[in-house]
Design a protein around this motif. Structure first.
Motif, PDB file in Angstrom:
ATOM      1  N   UNK A 183       0.834  -1.196   0.000  1.00  0.00           N
ATOM      2  CA  UNK A 183       0.000   0.000   0.000  1.00  0.00           C
ATOM      3  C   UNK A 183       0.874   1.254   0.000  1.00  0.00           C
ATOM      4  N   UNK A 184       0.562   2.192  -0.888  1.00  0.00           N
ATOM      5  CA  UNK A 184       1.221   3.498  -0.904  1.00  0.00           C
ATOM      6  C   UNK A 184       0.214   4.563  -0.494  1.00  0.00           C
ATOM      7  N   UNK A 185       0.638   5.483   0.354  1.00  0.00           N
ATOM      8  CA  UNK A 185      -0.184   6.622   0.758  1.00  0.00           C
ATOM      9  C   UNK A 185       0.462   7.869   0.182  1.00  0.00           C
ATOM     10  N   UNK A 186      -0.165   8.483  -0.812  1.00  0.00           N
ATOM     11  CA  UNK A 186       0.358   9.701  -1.428  1.00  0.00           C
ATOM     12  C   UNK A 186      -0.226  10.908  -0.693  1.00  0.00           C
ATOM     13  N   UNK A 187       0.643  11.680  -0.076  1.00  0.00           N
ATOM     14  CA  UNK A 187       0.185  12.763   0.793  1.00  0.00           C
ATOM     15  C   UNK A 187       0.119  12.309   2.230  1.00  0.00           C
ATOM     16  N   UNK A 188       1.049  11.444   2.603  1.00  0.00           N
ATOM     17  CA  UNK A 188       1.003  10.786   3.919  1.00  0.00           C
ATOM     18  C   UNK A 188       1.253  11.728   5.085  1.00  0.00           C
ATOM     19  N   UNK A 189       1.829  12.907   4.837  1.00  0.00           N
ATOM     20  CA  UNK A 189       2.132  13.828   5.939  1.00  0.00           C
ATOM     21  C   UNK A 189       1.008  14.820   6.212  1.00  0.00           C
ATOM     22  N   UNK A 190      -0.039  14.815   5.384  1.00  0.00           N
ATOM     23  CA  UNK A 190      -1.165  15.723   5.574  1.00  0.00           C
ATOM     24  C   UNK A 190      -2.218  15.159   6.516  1.00  0.00           C
ATOM     25  N   UNK A 191      -3.254  15.960   6.807  1.00  0.00           N
ATOM     26  CA  UNK A 191      -4.327  15.539   7.715  1.00  0.00           C
ATOM     27  C   UNK A 191      -4.954  14.216   7.297  1.00  0.00           C
ATOM     28  N   UNK A 192      -5.377  14.149   6.027  1.00  0.00           N
ATOM     29  CA  UNK A 192      -6.077  12.959   5.549  1.00  0.00           C
ATOM     30  C   UNK A 192      -5.124  11.788   5.417  1.00  0.00           C
ATOM     31  N   UNK A 193      -3.910  12.036   4.933  1.00  0.00           N
ATOM     32  CA  UNK A 193      -2.939  10.957   4.800  1.00  0.00           C
ATOM     33  C   UNK A 193      -2.619  10.297   6.125  1.00  0.00           C
ATOM     34  N   UNK A 194      -2.410  11.104   7.150  1.00  0.00           N
ATOM     35  CA  UNK A 194      -2.140  10.549   8.487  1.00  0.00           C
ATOM     36  C   UNK A 194      -3.346   9.764   9.005  1.00  0.00           C
ATOM     37  N   UNK A 195      -4.537  10.270   8.708  1.00  0.00           N
ATOM     38  CA  UNK A 195      -5.741   9.573   9.163  1.00  0.00           C
ATOM     39  C   UNK A 195      -5.910   8.249   8.429  1.00  0.00           C
ATOM     40  N   UNK A 196      -5.552   8.210   7.156  1.00  0.00           N
ATOM     41  CA  UNK A 196      -5.593   6.956   6.410  1.00  0.00           C
ATOM     42  C   UNK A 196      -4.678   5.922   7.062  1.00  0.00           C
ATOM     43  N   UNK A 197      -3.473   6.338   7.415  1.00  0.00           N
ATOM     44  CA  UNK A 197      -2.538   5.421   8.077  1.00  0.00           C
ATOM     45  C   UNK A 197      -3.099   4.917   9.396  1.00  0.00           C
ATOM     46  N   UNK A 198      -3.716   5.814  10.180  1.00  0.00           N
ATOM     47  CA  UNK A 198      -4.329   5.408  11.445  1.00  0.00           C
ATOM     48  C   UNK A 198      -5.415   4.372  11.227  1.00  0.00           C
ATOM     49  N   UNK A 199      -6.257   4.607  10.232  1.00  0.00           N
ATOM     50  CA  UNK A 199      -7.404   3.724  10.003  1.00  0.00           C
ATOM     51  C   UNK A 199      -6.965   2.388   9.421  1.00  0.00           C
ATOM     52  N   UNK A 200      -5.982   2.391   8.532  1.00  0.00           N
ATOM     53  CA  UNK A 200      -5.447   1.121   8.027  1.00  0.00           C
ATOM     54  C   UNK A 200      -4.965   0.248   9.177  1.00  0.00           C
ATOM     55  N   UNK A 201      -4.293   0.874  10.145  1.00  0.00           N
ATOM     56  CA  UNK A 201      -3.796   0.143  11.308  1.00  0.00           C
ATOM     57  C   UNK A 201      -4.941  -0.306  12.208  1.00  0.00           C
ATOM     58  N   UNK A 202      -5.857   0.599  12.507  1.00  0.00           N
ATOM     59  CA  UNK A 202      -6.979   0.286  13.403  1.00  0.00           C
ATOM     60  C   UNK A 202      -7.817  -0.880  12.885  1.00  0.00           C
ATOM     61  N   UNK A 203      -8.034  -0.908  11.572  1.00  0.00           N
ATOM     62  CA  UNK A 203      -8.921  -1.912  10.986  1.00  0.00           C
ATOM     63  C   UNK A 203      -8.180  -3.181  10.554  1.00  0.00           C
ATOM     64  N   UNK A 204      -6.873  -3.208  10.800  1.00  0.00           N
ATOM     65  CA  UNK A 204      -6.101  -4.401  10.479  1.00  0.00           C
ATOM     66  C   UNK A 204      -6.076  -4.731   9.001  1.00  0.00           C
TER      67      UNK A 204
END
Length: 340
Positions: free
Chosen positions: A5-26
């Protein structure tokens, strides 16, 4: 077995939230790449217990990823999404760039997941506007039982929808009022602290703003092109969480009890509707939650078959990051084979 998985814009609000949710939801990710602009290269970002360092999108080999979740704005998406798609990486895009492209499915999984199959035309899937996403989740179960004819929406949209700098501006202006600092306006056309601004995005020839236009055309594409709709989008001095006052006219009779039961049974929704002080949800209470909340369900006496509802959701979650992750989950469940 899993996915790269690649997150483009990972340092922004939404990008960081995507990373959090990917982890939370396994999410079944075997490798995660945090990508950003050159100026953010090397920044540390969290993914569960891991700390990732952002790499520059300009140098990334997109064939290394199976799915790319884009949260980097239309200009960067325009440059890099076609490259990712051509390299065989399925793009899930949070910008407005591809939403109205007839060859790109615009998806809210609780509403039109069957349209996901169309991603193969361009290898790109679009995520809707944050205000649209929560609206159609609430409208879908009601449309299924009584057929919506017309919708009137007034939004109360938080500043996080305009990015980190906008959140900083609300904080700075609020503090400045109490210490008598000069009121600096950089991200909004007028003071946002202790104020509301009926203007989101650019004005169009008919007097509506592009945000209002987006809500109309996206709702039609996702839910039903026959629905008539008018919107007024307003920025309010709230950090996170969008709210919507929604008036709905139906083709068939529907009462409050039927509506409440349909909404309670629908995926992605929570009904909090007590006719008493505090018996409803506000933006502060929805922050960090996956659900879209519905309150204030009541009859509209001005039309034959009408209801009013109040819809609240965390715009960084369901309005952006969560919906993107849900699309990825449905994509791997229905269409993509995991890599060994």
């Amino acid at each position: 077995m899993g996915y790269r998985i690649a997150i483009a814009g990972a340092t922004g609000n939404v990008g960081r939230e995507i990373l959090n949710i990917l982890s939370e939801r396994g999410f079944p990710a075997t490798e995660v790449f945090g990508l950003a602009s050159r100026r953010s290269q090397g920044k540390e970002i969290s993914f569960g217990d891991q700390t990732l360092k952002a790499s520059a999108m300009e140098n990334f080999d997109w064939s290394k990823a199976d799915i790319a979740l884009f949260a980097c704005g239309s200009s960067a998406t325009k440059e890099f999404a076609p490259k990712a798609a051509a390299a065989g990486c399925v793009v899930i895009d949070n910008s407005s760039l591809y939403r109205m492209d007839e060859d790109v499915p615009l998806i809210v999984p609780e509403v039109n997941v069957e349209a996901l199959a169309g991603y193969t035309k361009k290898n790109i899937i679009a995520n809707p506007n944050c205000s649209t996403a929560q609206l159609v989740v609430a409208l879908k179960p009601l449309h299924d039982i009584a057929q919506i004819k017309r919708v009137v929406v007034s939004t109360y949209q938080s500043v996080s929808g305009a990015g980190n700098a906008a959140m900083d501006e609300l904080f700075t202006q609020t503090r400045g009022i109490f210490v008598n600092d000069e009121m600096v306006k950089e991200n909004f056309t007028k003071q946002i602290a202790f104020n509301v601004i009926p203007h989101i995005d650019v004005f169009m020839d008919d007097g509506s703003t592009k945000e209002e236009w987006k809500m109309v055309v996206e709702t039609k594409k996702i839910l039903d092109p026959a629905i008539e709709m008018t919107t007024t989008c307003v920025r309010v001095p709230v950090f996170v969480g969008h709210s919507e006052a929604v008036t709905i006219e139906f083709a068939k009779p529907i009462d409050e009890k039927q509506a409440r039961e349909a909404l309670r049974e629908a995926p992605g929704l929570l009904v909090v509707d007590k006719r008493e002080d505090g018996g409803y949800v506000t933006p502060v209470e929805c922050v960090g939650d996956y659900a879209t909340f519905v309150s204030r369900i009541r009859k509209d006496p001005t039309v034959e078959n009408g209801l009013n509802i109040w819809v609240v959701s965390d715009n960084l979650r369901k309005g952006a990051a969560l919906n993107a992750v849900q699309i990825a989950e449905e994509l791997v469940e229905r269409h993509l084979k995991a890599k060994t």
